[in-house]
Each structure stands twice: as C-alpha cells, then as structure tokens.
Design an enzyme around this catalytic site. Structure first.
Site, PDB file in Angstrom:
ATOM      1  N   SER A 169       0.802  -1.225   0.000  1.00 40.01           N
ATOM      2  CA  SER A 169       0.000   0.000   0.000  1.00 40.01           C
ATOM      3  C   SER A 169       0.833   1.273   0.000  1.00 40.01           C
ATOM      4  O   SER A 169       0.330   2.330  -0.352  1.00 40.01           O
ATOM      5  CB  SER A 169      -0.931  -0.003   1.202  1.00 40.01           C
ATOM      6  N   HIS A 197      -5.434  -4.556  -0.691  1.00 40.87           N
ATOM      7  CA  HIS A 197      -5.343  -3.566  -1.777  1.00 40.87           C
ATOM      8  C   HIS A 197      -5.406  -4.246  -3.140  1.00 40.87           C
ATOM      9  O   HIS A 197      -4.766  -3.807  -4.097  1.00 40.87           O
ATOM     10  CB  HIS A 197      -4.070  -2.727  -1.627  1.00 40.87           C
ATOM     11  N   LYS A 228     -12.433  -1.761   2.299  1.00 46.14           N
ATOM     12  CA  LYS A 228     -11.846  -0.922   1.247  1.00 46.14           C
ATOM     13  C   LYS A 228     -12.730  -1.041  -0.009  1.00 46.14           C
ATOM     14  O   LYS A 228     -13.791  -0.425  -0.047  1.00 46.14           O
ATOM     15  CB  LYS A 228     -10.396  -1.321   0.997  1.00 46.14           C
TER      16      LYS A 228
HETATM   17  N1  PLP Z   1      -3.634  -5.277   5.558  1.00 43.40           N
HETATM   18  C1  PLP Z   1      -3.344  -4.245   4.730  1.00 43.40           C
HETATM   19  C2  PLP Z   1      -2.341  -4.449   3.638  1.00 43.40           C
HETATM   20  C3  PLP Z   1      -3.972  -2.996   4.902  1.00 43.40           C
HETATM   21  O1  PLP Z   1      -3.676  -1.967   4.119  1.00 43.40           O
HETATM   22  C4  PLP Z   1      -4.916  -2.850   5.957  1.00 43.40           C
HETATM   23  C5  PLP Z   1      -5.590  -1.556   6.216  1.00 43.40           C
HETATM   24  O2  PLP Z   1      -5.060  -0.508   6.158  1.00 43.40           O
HETATM   25  C6  PLP Z   1      -5.174  -3.946   6.778  1.00 43.40           C
HETATM   26  C7  PLP Z   1      -4.527  -5.144   6.559  1.00 43.40           C
HETATM   27  C8  PLP Z   1      -6.172  -3.845   7.880  1.00 43.40           C
HETATM   28  O3  PLP Z   1      -7.458  -3.903   7.331  1.00 43.40           O
HETATM   29  P1  PLP Z   1      -8.724  -3.471   8.206  1.00 43.40           P
HETATM   30  O4  PLP Z   1      -8.922  -2.030   7.979  1.00 43.40           O
HETATM   31  O5  PLP Z   1      -9.846  -4.322   7.685  1.00 43.40           O
HETATM   32  O6  PLP Z   1      -8.380  -3.808   9.616  1.00 43.40           O
END
Ligand code: PLP
Length: 382
Positions: A169, A197, A228
């Site tokens: 990300s 993502h 997302k």
């Molecule tokens: N994994 C990645 C790569 C993320 O970008 C995010 C959120 O920013 C998460 C996990 C966590 O997701 P959640 O918002 O559902 O806790």
C-alpha cells in the site's frame, strides 16, 4: 511526537465518502484522491439499501461473539459468498483484516514451524507474526534470491509459510506471486497473501493478485478486508482450505474473543460482492483510470512509484515538501495526503494518490493540473 514532526492530524469530512467531498468548516466540492474506495461502492445506493434492510431485519448487533450466540444466517451466507468469490473452500469473518492477520499465524504455526515475511508487509501482518511462536525470517522486499536463501535455511522446520501483501500500500507495487509460488513449490512451503489492496479490482474479474498473476490454485491462504473496495464499511476475513478455517474457528483469538460483525456491515459487503459477481465491468473500470493518471503525471515530470496499481505514490523525497504540497493541493480543492517517516523510509516522502473507478477523466485531469502547478511553485518540477 510533535517534536519529531510526525504528529498526525485528521481532517473532518462532513459528507459521505466519495470522489467529491465536503469538509467540516467549509470546503465543499473537494476532490478526494486518498480513500481506499477503489470501486466507489462506499456510498453506492444499492450497498446502502442492503445495509438498511439488514439493520431492520437483523438488528443493530449481536451483543455476542460468534460461538456463543452471535452467528446469524447472513454471517454464514457472507462467508459462503466470500469463499465462492475467491474460489476457495471456506471463509471466516472477523471484525477487521487487522484481526484476521492478528489471529492466523498464532493459530496455525507452532515453535516447530517457520514463517517467511516480506520486510515491507503491512503492520498487521508484522503484529500477527509477533504473536506466534514460529521461527521468523524476514526477506528483502520482493527479493526472490533472498527468499530462496531463507527458504533453504528454513528447511529444517516442520512447516514453512511465506507471507506477503499481494499489493503493497505504500509503494503501489505488486508482489511477484508467480515466482513466490514457484519457490514455495520447490521448498514445500505454503503461501499466504494479504489482499486488502487487491480484492475487488485486480485481475480480469477483480479476484485479486492471484487472479492477475494466474496463480489462484497455488496460493493457499488469503486474508482481506471488507473495509476498502468491498463497500468500505468494516470487517475482514480469511479464506482457504476448510480444515484451516475450521481450525481458526476453534483457535483464532480475535475471532473467539470479539463481537460479531454488525448486520448492516454484513449487508454492505454482501451486496458489494453481488455487484462484483454479477459482471466484471466494475472491476475492469479501474485499469484505464489508473493508466490515465500515471501516464499524465509521468509526462508532467513526476516520478510515480509502483506499476499498474491505483495506488500512485508521487515521489518527492523531502518530508516538508510532501506536507506543504499536500496542503497547497487542498487549497486548490484536491484532497491528498503526504506520507513521511516513520510511515515510509527517511528521504522517501511522497504524496500517495489513490484512484477510484468513480473518478471521472475530468477529475483525474484536474488533479494532474493542480499537481503540476503546485509542483512548479514548490520546486518539485522545473
Ligand atoms: N492489511 C493491509 C495491507 C492494509 O492496508 C490494511 C488496512 O489498512 C489492513 C490489513 C487492515 O485492514 P482493516 O482495515 O480491515 O483492519
């Protein structure tokens, strides 16, 4: 924190999430380029209607964890739908993907096992790995030589799990999953990917990085988010082999000891998946928009990190420059955010632009024009 210059302030939005926003205290008609609302489903009328219907029929919440009295038919239906979407055997819901990542490693791996993790993996993967007692290897970002060396070293352990973000990300780059799966096969390892993502928009049908790179049958475990592209409300999940999902229901601590997903949230995600499974036009609409922004910005003289991903980091280097330019972009009605240390390495500050399928071509062009003006003003462009 303030002394170090890394205090984060939050801007307050006074409207729904979307490509056009109103900020509290003024600021109407702001163009938003920093949400993970990849497909524009966060405020989609059918998604909202599905949430309202679920709220009315199933109530505000369960006041319980799943195994006591917190499982409704809609939770089971959504798990089945997620598994079908990813073409996996089963799925398990969590309150967030952070929880899914916090729960999986400890439940699956013992001190006899090994986990091999990309050094730039998301914080929640890092924390999940910290909680488990397996032997830990950290390989250099997307470096297959280093991964191979670590896999050789890890042969002495009972089970090996390679863990990577499908798409990263901060940099907008995509993990070399084909090569990772080949190495995993060679060294008898399992592959885990975090698809936060990627789910919903990468690959011809939006299934994610594994579909994009043709390895859907080689990746064993997928964790992803409902917060997302899939409606943007909240929630996360693991999908994969049924025995693994059965194990998680028995042993995964964020699942066992935290409240069930609220029905309205389940309704949103379920409708988002319906929309995606009905036809692949939504998923496909991303690529052209991403390409438009990346090529116009590159032509204007900016360096955009990553490739073919709607996360488009405009690389600036200097933290102050990134902050000042982001502020000046907002003066021109464009909402973007500067990222600097410790979120990204020192000297690699950037403004992360995120393209959404519901941005119009005019929105994208306005953003590029504003960047060009602001970049010239602050010396980022000649
Ligand atoms: N994994 C990645 C790569 C993320 O970008 C995010 C959120 O920013 C998460 C996990 C966590 O997701 P959640 O918002 O559902 O806790």
């Amino acid at each position: 924190i303030r002394g170090a210059g890394t205090w984060k302030s939050e801007r307050v939005i006074a409207s729904r999430q979307g490509p056009h926003l109103r900020l509290a205290g003024g600021g109407a008609g702001i163009l938003n380029f920093c949400a993970n609302n990849y497909l524009g489903l966060s405020s989609h009328p059918e998604v909202i209607r599905a949430a309202v219907e679920a709220l009315e029929k199933f109530g505000a919440g369960l006041s319980s964890v799943r195994f006591i009295c917190g499982t409704q038919s809609i939770h089971k239906d959504l798990e089945e739908k997620i598994a079908r979407f990813h073409q996996r055997e089963d799925a398990i819901l969590y309150a967030s993907c952070f929880d899914a990542n916090a729960g999986i490693f400890e439940a699956l791996l013992t001190p006899e096992d090994a986990v091999l993790s990309d050094e730039l993996n998301h914080a929640s993967i890092i924390d999940g790995i910290r909680l488990c007692k397996a032997n830990k290897y950290r390989y250099k970002h997307m470096d297959m030589q280093d991964l191979e060396a670590k896999l050789q070293d890890a042969q002495k352990h009972r089970l090996r799990l390679v863990a990577t973000d499908g798409a990263f990300s901060m940099d907008g780059d995509i993990a070399p999953l084909r090569e990772i799966c080949q190495l995993a096969q060679k060294y008898d390892a399992l592959v885990f990917i975090d698809e936060c993502h990627a789910t919903g928009f990468l690959g011809p049908n939006g299934r994610g990085t594994d579909e994009l790179l043709g390895v859907m049958d080689k990746v064993t475990i997928i964790n992803s988010t409902l917060g997302k592209a899939l409606g943007g409300a909240a929630g996360g999940y693991t999908t994969g082999p049924k025995p693994l999902i059965d194990l998680l229901r028995q042993r995964s601590r964020p699942y066992l000891f935290s409240n069930s997903l609220p029905p309205a949230v389940v309704g949103c995600a379920s409708k988002a998946l319906d929309l995606l499974m009905e036809n692949n036009a939504i998923a496909q609409s991303m690529a052209a928009k991403t390409q438009r922004f990346r090529s116009k910005m590159t032509a204007a003289g900016f360096t955009i990190s990553g490739k073919d991903h709607p996360i488009c980091p405009v690389m600036l280097g200097d933290a102050r420059l990134a902050a000042v330019m982001a502020e000046d972009m907002l003066n021109r009605g464009i909402y973007v955010i500067g990222f600097s240390y410790p979120v990204v390495p020192k000297g690699k500050a950037r403004i992360r632009v995120q393209i959404s399928a519901v941005h119009s071509d005019e929105d994208i062009d306005r953003c590029v024009e504003a960047f060009t003006e602001v970049g010239r003003k602050h010396g980022a462009l000649p």
